[in-house]
Motif scaffolding. Sequence first.
Motif, PDB file in Angstrom:
ATOM      1  N   GLY A   1       0.838  10.996  -9.565  1.00 24.34           N
ATOM      2  CA  GLY A   1       2.025  10.511 -10.258  1.00 24.34           C
ATOM      3  C   GLY A   1       2.826   9.569  -9.381  1.00 24.34           C
ATOM      4  N   ALA A   2       3.005   9.943  -8.111  1.00 30.53           N
ATOM      5  CA  ALA A   2       3.709   9.054  -7.182  1.00 30.53           C
ATOM      6  C   ALA A   2       2.928   7.767  -6.961  1.00 30.53           C
ATOM      7  CB  ALA A   2       3.929   9.778  -5.851  1.00 30.53           C
ATOM      8  N   ALA A   3       1.601   7.871  -6.892  1.00 29.09           N
ATOM      9  CA  ALA A   3       0.780   6.671  -6.710  1.00 29.09           C
ATOM     10  C   ALA A   3       0.989   5.699  -7.861  1.00 29.09           C
ATOM     11  CB  ALA A   3      -0.694   7.056  -6.590  1.00 29.09           C
ATOM     12  N   PHE A   4       0.979   6.221  -9.099  1.00 28.13           N
ATOM     13  CA  PHE A   4       1.173   5.338 -10.253  1.00 28.13           C
ATOM     14  C   PHE A   4       2.586   4.775 -10.276  1.00 28.13           C
ATOM     15  CE2 PHE A   4      -2.791   6.960 -12.001  1.00 28.13           C
ATOM     16  CZ  PHE A   4      -3.272   5.842 -12.663  1.00 28.13           C
ATOM     17  N   ARG A   5       3.559   5.577  -9.865  1.00 30.98           N
ATOM     18  CA  ARG A   5       4.926   5.051  -9.831  1.00 30.98           C
ATOM     19  C   ARG A   5       5.020   3.846  -8.895  1.00 30.98           C
ATOM     20  NH1 ARG A   5      10.496   7.427  -7.120  1.00 30.98           N
ATOM     21  NH2 ARG A   5      11.830   5.786  -7.996  1.00 30.98           N
ATOM     22  N   PHE A   6       4.454   3.974  -7.691  1.00 30.73           N
ATOM     23  CA  PHE A   6       4.523   2.865  -6.746  1.00 30.73           C
ATOM     24  C   PHE A   6       3.675   1.687  -7.207  1.00 30.73           C
ATOM     25  CE2 PHE A   6       6.749   5.768  -4.095  1.00 30.73           C
ATOM     26  CZ  PHE A   6       7.412   5.011  -3.150  1.00 30.73           C
TER      27      PHE A   6
ATOM     28  N   ALA B   1       0.844  -1.188   0.000  1.00 33.47           N
ATOM     29  CA  ALA B   1       0.000   0.000   0.000  1.00 33.47           C
ATOM     30  C   ALA B   1       0.878   1.236   0.000  1.00 33.47           C
ATOM     31  CB  ALA B   1      -0.921   0.001   1.221  1.00 33.47           C
ATOM     32  N   VAL B   2       0.330   2.333  -0.509  1.00 30.07           N
ATOM     33  CA  VAL B   2       1.047   3.604  -0.501  1.00 30.07           C
ATOM     34  C   VAL B   2       0.059   4.723  -0.206  1.00 30.07           C
ATOM     35  CG1 VAL B   2       0.824   3.890  -3.015  1.00 30.07           C
ATOM     36  CG2 VAL B   2       2.621   5.123  -1.776  1.00 30.07           C
ATOM     37  N   PHE B   3       0.476   5.645   0.669  1.00 28.49           N
ATOM     38  CA  PHE B   3      -0.329   6.819   0.983  1.00 28.49           C
ATOM     39  C   PHE B   3       0.346   8.049   0.399  1.00 28.49           C
ATOM     40  CE2 PHE B   3      -2.659   4.100   3.673  1.00 28.49           C
ATOM     41  CZ  PHE B   3      -3.867   4.741   3.959  1.00 28.49           C
ATOM     42  N   THR B   4      -0.383   8.757  -0.459  1.00 26.92           N
ATOM     43  CA  THR B   4       0.121   9.956  -1.109  1.00 26.92           C
ATOM     44  C   THR B   4      -1.047  10.734  -1.691  1.00 26.92           C
ATOM     45  OG1 THR B   4       1.585  10.813  -2.839  1.00 26.92           O
ATOM     46  CG2 THR B   4       0.511   8.718  -3.288  1.00 26.92           C
ATOM     47  N   ARG B   5      -0.869  12.047  -1.837  1.00 32.17           N
ATOM     48  CA  ARG B   5      -1.855  12.879  -2.539  1.00 32.17           C
ATOM     49  C   ARG B   5      -1.452  13.107  -3.997  1.00 32.17           C
ATOM     50  NH1 ARG B   5      -1.794  15.330   2.756  1.00 32.17           N
ATOM     51  NH2 ARG B   5      -3.904  15.529   3.649  1.00 32.17           N
ATOM     52  N   ASP B   6      -0.291  12.627  -4.376  1.00 28.11           N
ATOM     53  CA  ASP B   6       0.268  12.835  -5.711  1.00 28.11           C
ATOM     54  C   ASP B   6      -0.043  11.621  -6.579  1.00 28.11           C
ATOM     55  OD1 ASP B   6       1.864  13.043  -7.974  1.00 28.11           O
ATOM     56  OD2 ASP B   6       3.612  13.797  -6.897  1.00 28.11           O
TER      57      ASP B   6
ATOM     58  N   VAL C   1       5.000  -6.228  -6.043  1.00 28.60           N
ATOM     59  CA  VAL C   1       3.961  -7.003  -5.376  1.00 28.60           C
ATOM     60  C   VAL C   1       2.829  -7.252  -6.372  1.00 28.60           C
ATOM     61  CG1 VAL C   1       4.483  -6.119  -3.064  1.00 28.60           C
ATOM     62  CG2 VAL C   1       2.840  -4.905  -4.518  1.00 28.60           C
ATOM     63  N   GLY C   2       1.929  -8.151  -6.022  1.00 28.68           N
ATOM     64  CA  GLY C   2       0.829  -8.458  -6.934  1.00 28.68           C
ATOM     65  C   GLY C   2      -0.250  -7.399  -6.981  1.00 28.68           C
ATOM     66  N   GLN C   3      -0.462  -6.713  -5.851  1.00 28.37           N
ATOM     67  CA  GLN C   3      -1.492  -5.675  -5.761  1.00 28.37           C
ATOM     68  C   GLN C   3      -0.929  -4.498  -4.974  1.00 28.37           C
ATOM     69  OE1 GLN C   3      -2.523  -9.505  -6.167  1.00 28.37           O
ATOM     70  NE2 GLN C   3      -2.296  -8.864  -4.063  1.00 28.37           N
ATOM     71  N   VAL C   4      -1.219  -3.294  -5.418  1.00 27.65           N
ATOM     72  CA  VAL C   4      -0.868  -2.088  -4.671  1.00 27.65           C
ATOM     73  C   VAL C   4      -2.157  -1.340  -4.370  1.00 27.65           C
ATOM     74  CG1 VAL C   4       0.359   0.107  -4.677  1.00 27.65           C
ATOM     75  CG2 VAL C   4       1.415  -1.913  -5.711  1.00 27.65           C
ATOM     76  N   ILE C   5      -2.393  -1.070  -3.079  1.00 27.39           N
ATOM     77  CA  ILE C   5      -3.587  -0.366  -2.636  1.00 27.39           C
ATOM     78  C   ILE C   5      -3.190   1.075  -2.321  1.00 27.39           C
ATOM     79  CG2 ILE C   5      -5.562  -0.463  -1.080  1.00 27.39           C
ATOM     80  CD1 ILE C   5      -5.058  -3.065  -2.690  1.00 27.39           C
ATOM     81  N   VAL C   6      -3.879   2.035  -2.906  1.00 26.98           N
ATOM     82  CA  VAL C   6      -3.543   3.445  -2.724  1.00 26.98           C
ATOM     83  C   VAL C   6      -4.494   4.076  -1.710  1.00 26.98           C
ATOM     84  CG1 VAL C   6      -3.279   5.693  -3.857  1.00 26.98           C
ATOM     85  CG2 VAL C   6      -2.632   3.587  -5.072  1.00 26.98           C
ATOM     86  N   ASN C   7      -3.902   4.689  -0.679  1.00 28.32           N
ATOM     87  CA  ASN C   7      -4.649   5.420   0.355  1.00 28.32           C
ATOM     88  C   ASN C   7      -5.687   4.542   1.064  1.00 28.32           C
ATOM     89  OD1 ASN C   7      -3.161   7.742  -0.181  1.00 28.32           O
ATOM     90  ND2 ASN C   7      -4.639   8.515  -1.660  1.00 28.32           N
TER      91      ASN C   7
END
Length: 478
Positions: free
Chosen positions: A417-422, A410-415, A428-434
Amino acid sequence: MTTPQPLFIDGAYTAGSGSGTYDVISPATGERVGSIPLPGTEELDAAVGAAHTAQRAWARVNVWERAAVCRKVADELDARREELARLQSLEQGKPLAESVADVTEAAELFRLHAEDAVRLNGETLPSRDSSKRMFTFHRPVGTWAVITPWNFPLLMFAEFAAPGLATGNALVVKPPAHTPLTVLRAMEAVVAAGVPRGLVNILPGEGQFGDALVRHPGIHAIGFIGSSATGAAIQASAGLKRSLMECSGNGPLVVLADADVAAAAKAAVDGAYPCAGQVCCATERVLVHRDVHDDFVAAVVAEARRVVLGDPFDPATVLGPLNNEGVAAKMDRHLADARERGARVLTGGGRRAGMPTDLYYEFTVVDGVKEESLLSREESFGPVVPILTGRDDDDLLRMANADALGLQGAVFTRDMGAAFRFMEEMEVGQVIVNETNNWWDINMPFGGAGARSTGWGRIGGKWTLMDMTDTRTGVISL
C-alpha cells in the motif's frame, strides 16, 4: 590518437573549412586524445542540406528495409565493441566494464527500435458520418537536431539515432565537446551498415554552435538530453519546433520504517558510483525514516568500503574520475556548503591526491544533510550519498516532492500500500520500488513528470518512436 579527428557530413569524414580546433583531454590520464575541428556556418548548412536530401528518400523506403539497416548497425557496433569501449573510457573516464555495457546497449537499441518500427501501427476510427472511413498512420517528422551530454556519449546518441532512423528521420548531431570521439568513431559502423549518406551527420561544437543548430531553418525538431538550464535555453531558441527533452534529475531514494535496510543501503551506494555518479537518475538525495536512520547509515558506510576508486582500465576499479573540472568544482561547493551547515562527512569528501588528474573524487557519504543545503536542493552529479531524515511517511513524501526536478525516484518498503502511494504521489516520471534509483531499462518510457523542470517526452521503447513521428489522419468518403 593525437591526430585531428574530423567532422562527419554527408556520409564522409571531413576536416571542415575552418582553421579552429579544440582539444579533447582524457580525465583519466590528463593527456590529449584528440583535436576536433570547429564547425561553422558552412558545415552546418552542408549537414542540414545533406540530411534533407537523404531524409526525403529514406522516408519512402519501407519500414522493413529501414529495420534491416538498423539491425546491421547493431551488428557493426558489436563488431567494434572493444575499440569503442576503450575510446569512450579514455575520453569519458568511466570504468571499461561500464563502457563495454554502454556499447552493447547502444547496439541493442538499434535492434529494439527496428522491431518497434515494424509494429508502429495506426488504427481505424469510428466516424459519426457513415459515409466516411477514418484511419491514422505515422510519418517521420523530418530532420532532427540532436544534442547529447558527455556522460553516455554513444548510448545517448543511439537513444535518438535508432528510433529516428527506424521511423524515417534524418539527424544532425552535436555530441558533447568533452566526449565527441566515440560517436565520431562509431560512424564507421554506420557507413559499414549501409546507412544512406546524409542521414546521420556529426558536428561537435563549442559556444554558440548549439544555438545556431537549433535555430537553423532546416531543422524541424530537437532532441536533447542534458541539464535543465541548457534545455531551457534550447527551448527558448527552438520556438515552436517539435522537441523531445530529457533534463536534470535530483531523484530521491526514500527508505520507509519497514524497509529492508541492508538492501536499501546497497541500492543507495549502487546508485551513486556508476559513471562516478554522473547520471541523471543517480542517487542524489536519500530520505530515511528516523526510526531506521542509525541502522541505515551504518549499512551505507559498510557498503561504501567496496567502492574502489582508480584507473578506469584496471579491472578492480568501479569508480573512475569525474569527467571535467566543472562537475568536480560543483562537488567541492556542495560539500563545503554541507559542512558549513553542520552535516557530517562519513567517508570521502574530496579529491584524491597523487592521481594522474585532479578529477578522481573519493566516494562520499554525508549524514545530517539539511533540506536547504546544496546537496539537497541541486543535482550534485558526483559520487555522493547525501542522507536526510524524515519523521514519518508524510514528511518523507513532502521532502521527496520539495524539489523543482522530477525525473526518477525510488522507495524501499515491505508495504505494498505504501509502495503504491509513493508510486502515485511522488512527482517524478518513474518510481522504482525496492531497487536503486539508478535502475533503467531500454524498453521503459523514461522521462520527467509534468509541472517539473525535467523536460517532456519519453526516451525508450515505442514511446520514443511516437515522439519522433507525426500521427496523421486519413479520411475517405465512400
